[in-house]
Design an enzyme around this catalytic site. Structure first.
Site, PDB file in Angstrom:
ATOM      1  N   LYS A 210     -77.569  78.965 -18.006  1.00  0.00           N
ATOM      2  CA  LYS A 210     -77.252  80.267 -18.596  1.00  0.00           C
ATOM      3  C   LYS A 210     -76.753  81.241 -17.535  1.00  0.00           C
ATOM      4  O   LYS A 210     -75.964  82.144 -17.834  1.00  0.00           O
ATOM      5  CB  LYS A 210     -78.490  80.835 -19.287  1.00  0.00           C
ATOM      6  CG  LYS A 210     -79.026  79.984 -20.431  1.00  0.00           C
ATOM      7  CD  LYS A 210     -78.170  80.093 -21.672  1.00  0.00           C
ATOM      8  CE  LYS A 210     -78.782  79.298 -22.823  1.00  0.00           C
ATOM      9  NZ  LYS A 210     -78.092  79.500 -24.098  1.00  0.00           N
ATOM     10  N   LYS A 211     -77.207  81.061 -16.302  1.00  0.00           N
ATOM     11  CA  LYS A 211     -76.777  81.957 -15.220  1.00  0.00           C
ATOM     12  C   LYS A 211     -75.373  81.618 -14.704  1.00  0.00           C
ATOM     13  O   LYS A 211     -74.863  82.329 -13.837  1.00  0.00           O
ATOM     14  CB  LYS A 211     -77.784  81.912 -14.064  1.00  0.00           C
ATOM     15  CG  LYS A 211     -79.092  82.633 -14.358  1.00  0.00           C
ATOM     16  CD  LYS A 211     -80.043  82.560 -13.183  1.00  0.00           C
ATOM     17  CE  LYS A 211     -81.284  83.409 -13.402  1.00  0.00           C
ATOM     18  NZ  LYS A 211     -82.103  82.979 -14.524  1.00  0.00           N
ATOM     19  N   LEU A 212     -74.772  80.592 -15.210  1.00  0.00           N
ATOM     20  CA  LEU A 212     -73.371  80.325 -14.872  1.00  0.00           C
ATOM     21  C   LEU A 212     -72.433  81.303 -15.568  1.00  0.00           C
ATOM     22  O   LEU A 212     -71.219  81.237 -15.390  1.00  0.00           O
ATOM     23  CB  LEU A 212     -73.005  78.879 -15.248  1.00  0.00           C
ATOM     24  CG  LEU A 212     -73.687  77.795 -14.397  1.00  0.00           C
ATOM     25  CD1 LEU A 212     -73.362  76.412 -14.950  1.00  0.00           C
ATOM     26  CD2 LEU A 212     -73.261  77.902 -12.939  1.00  0.00           C
TER      27      LEU A 212
END
Length: 741
Positions: A210-212
């Protein structure tokens, strides 16, 4: 499936296990199982039910139960339950399903009592299965009762409690083991570890995926964290901008993506323990996340060899072993496991069901975070309700302007409501489903105030990840009458203007060119809409400057209109309303630039008073002080000097000085003083929760006492908590301005 088996099978047993072959293949040494274990359903079921040491699972069960006991009094809200569920109070609530409603307040306390004893039973391993059912039934009821309190770690607690209900986690260091010798120190099936390890792996890895998101990678999601004192060591060698980009965002991304893998392998596990523990210790100081950091640290040993508690506690003195977990190396057989001592072991129905449950659960956990294409009604600028997708800290929001307008359906009278009236939550401002629930609730309550058949309109301005402030919902829509479905997109949701995201780099340049006293707000609006704004008298020298598009500024009192093109600006008067219309065919972008003249003057006065006070103390002030400044001579701005001050500026200065001294004293306190303060605060929280629970239980058993007695009992429970450092900081900030601390 083999990936998740690898997370468990590799460390399932001590190398002394008889059912393990003496000569292992390279795959078995690396992953803990053979390729043949995956070639048929029978072999897969046998693998998932392979006998495993119960020691590590038992220790995790105990730690998880202990952390949930603490969590119930804090983040679950036992200590302030009466504020949230006070009987008869007009409160708008946001359950996942509208049929889920709170019980009367005293009965809500009973729900928490059941949950508390369930968590305590899990910790002790006492009537374990019943305790798990007591915990998860009440926990999920509380969880579903309030969407506004959802977060990923609260969801994780419910998942772990659900998993433990089906596991044999009471086989080691439990009261059940003392009561029933047949289960004491008995093997547990491998799938018990498979589920828990995979769950923790998913938390880390999906959080990394998700942090991509571009906002995270570019450093916009949590940029404010770089200014926290925890990152001061990094600022010695890096500027704040690189600390934000490389440490806060880059470090968080890399850790989440790799933590699960690093915990798995023997060679990298010690390094993973260090970085994961450091990461969670920092998070415990950065965020108010209750027991989450400690729960994740408690889960890390699950990735070790499952007999690690035996080897660890064997090092303790012999006289302590009576109260410590067992250190004997040989668990006894269990019917829950499949033993490969015979050529083709016989599989029971429960073994097959356990394998099916494991596969289905892992599949569901991998699918749910990406299921937002089904539940489209919960999608806004971000997908789904926050709390089950592991998108932790990816989005930060700031709200510049919130206006709630009602219109009487019969008289046509228009009025305004205070944002958040009838509710204790603020999260409704960002979610269409909650906005619909809130509007329906307001429609129900407002007729009590002679407002018939009210229409409700919301004008909410939000900035997400440092973008422009813009509307999130259409202010022209009566949300009471609009349709909403969990499976259809919200028709009144305004699109996020992602095309304007590159402006954020320009924002930083503009803000860097301003002095410390000048504030700026960036606004974007849609064609055909307008912003109605009031400039406070405190805000002098306020101007509007257009960055993109075309706007028409109407000065309401003067009844004049001014058209502004990109690059043009105009001043707007303080203490008056104006409207900014977007008249271009594309969204307009403009900014307010202003100075808080009242705050600036106050700061100047504070500086003069501080300089005067210093001159008096060092003897360089030769002129006698007038009577209104005499309190400055008092030592260090004590409370008595505040009382004696007659000038309001002097009084505020001394009050501010005393509070800043208190903050400094707290920050410079030693470890013992900090520990004492922490213990007293936790004691106060738990004390109030338990005393209020006792009052509620008495009310259920014998009825309500007199109002005077109840008032005395509640007052006794409300022993004043010590002022926290965070609250002290906020109080000082409120008085001296945003940039002081």
């Amino acid at each position: 499936m083999s990936q998740y088996l690898a997370l468990s099978a590799k460390k399932d047993t001590d190398p002394k296990n008889l059912d393990m072959p003496q000569t292992k293949s390279k795959m078995e040494k690396l992953f803990g199982f053979r390729k043949e274990d995956l070639t048929s359903w029978h072999s897969l079921v046998s693998l998932l039910n392979r006998p495993t040491d119960p020691a590590s699972l038992g220790i995790f069960r105990c730690l998880f139960g202990l952390l949930m006991v603490i969590d119930i009094t804090q983040e679950r809200g036992l200590s302030h339950l009466d504020y949230k569920y006070l009987d008869g109070a007009p409160v708008c609530r946001f359950p996942l399903f509208n049929v889920v409603q709170p019980l009367p307040m005293d009965w809500m306390y009973l729900v928490y009592v059941v949950m508390f004893f369930g968590a305590l039973g899990i910790m002790l391993g006492c009537f374990y299965r019943l305790s798990c059912l007591m915990f998860i039934s009440t926990y999920w009821y509380i969880f579903l009762l309030d969407k506004t309190a959802w977060n990923n770690h609260s969801y994780l607690y419910g998942l772990i409690g659900f998993q433990l209900t089906f596991m044999d986690a009471n086989r080691y260091w439990s009261i059940d083991g003392l009561r029933r010798p047949s289960i004491r120190n008995a093997h547990v099936p491998l799938w018990n570890y498979t589920l828990l390890r995979t769950q923790i792996f998913i938390v880390y890895f999906l959080a990394g995926l998700k942090k991509l998101d571009a906002d995270w990678v570019e450093g916009y999601s949590m940029s404010y964290l770089a200014h926290h004192w925890l990152f001061d060591p990094f600022k010695v060698i890096l500027p704040v901008e690189l600390v934000n980009l490389l440490v806060v965002h880059g470090g968080g991304l890399i850790l989440d993506l790799t933590a699960g893998y690093l915990l798995f392998f023997d060679a990298t596990r010690p390094y993973a323990f260090f970085f994961v523990s450091y990461f969670h210790c920092m998070n415990s100081q950065l965020f108010s996340i209750g027991m989450f950091s400690y729960t994740m640290m408690a889960s890390s040993p699950l990735f070790c060899y499952t007999d690690w508690p035996r080897r660890f506690f064997a090092r303790f003195p012999a006289f302590l072993r009576a109260v410590l977990p067992l250190t004997s190396p040989d668990p006894q057989p269990s019917t829950s496991c499949v033993y490969n001592e015979i050529q083709t072991p016989r599989l029971k129905l429960k073994h097959k069901l356990a394998a099916i449950f494991t596969i289905l659960y892992i599949t569901e956990q991998l699918f749910l975070p990406y299921s937002h294409f089904i539940t489209q009604g919960y999608n806004n600028w971000t997908n789904g309700l926050y709390g089950y997708s592991w998108d932790m800290m990816v989005h930060s929001r700031s709200h510049q302007h919130v206006k709630i307008t009602y219109k009487d359906g019969k008289t046509g009278e228009i009025g305004y409501l205070n944002p958040g009236v009838f509710t204790q939550s603020r999260r409704w401002k960002d979610h269409g489903d909650m906005l619909k629930q809130y509007a329906t609730c307001l429609n129900h309550f407002l007729p009590r105030y002679n407002i018939s058949d009210p229409e409700i309109y919301f004008d909410i301005w939000v900035s997400i990840n440092e973008r422009f402030q813009q509307r999130i919902f259409d202010p022209r829509v009566d949300v009471v009458k609009v349709d909403w479905s969990p499976f259809r997109p919200n028709t009144w949701l305004m699109p996020l203007l992602v095309d304007l995201s590159p402006w954020r780099t320009k924002f930083q340049e503009i803000e860097g060119s301003l002095d410390n006293q000048t504030e700026i707000v960036f606004i974007a609006d849609f064609p055909g809409l307008h912003l109605e704004n009031f400039v406070s008298e405190d805000l002098g020298n306020t101007s509007i400057s257009v960055l993109q598009g075309q706007v028409n500024v109407e000065i309401v009192e003067e009844k004049k209109n001014y058209t502004l093109q990109p690059g043009e600006q105009m001043k707007v008067s303080a203490g008056a309303y104006h409207k900014v219309y977007t008249v271009s065919e594309v969204p307009s972008c403009y900014m307010y630039i202003y100075v808080n003249t009242t705050e600036t003057a106050l700061q100047e006065n504070f500086t003069k008073l501080h300089d005067l006070q210093e001159r008096v103390r060092n003897g360089t002030e030769t002129e006698p002080l007038p009577p209104q400044l005499q309190p400055l001579i008092a030592a260090d701005g004590d409370e008595g000097s505040e009382v004696n001050a007659t000038d309001p500026i002097v009084q505020l200065f001394l009050k501010r000085q005393r509070r800043m001294k208190e903050v400094k004293k707290r920050r410079e306190a030693g470890a013992l003083e900090r520990l004492e303060r922490f213990a007293v605060k936790k004691y106060s929280t738990m004390r109030r929760g338990f005393l209020m629970t006792a009052i509620a239980m008495r009310n259920l058993v014998v009825g309500l006492p007199s109002l005077e007695q109840l008032t005395r009992e509640v007052a006794f429970a409300n022993m004043k908590e010590p002022q926290t450092e965070a609250n002290q900081d906020e109080r000082v900030k409120d008085e001296v301005g945003h940039g002081e601390l």
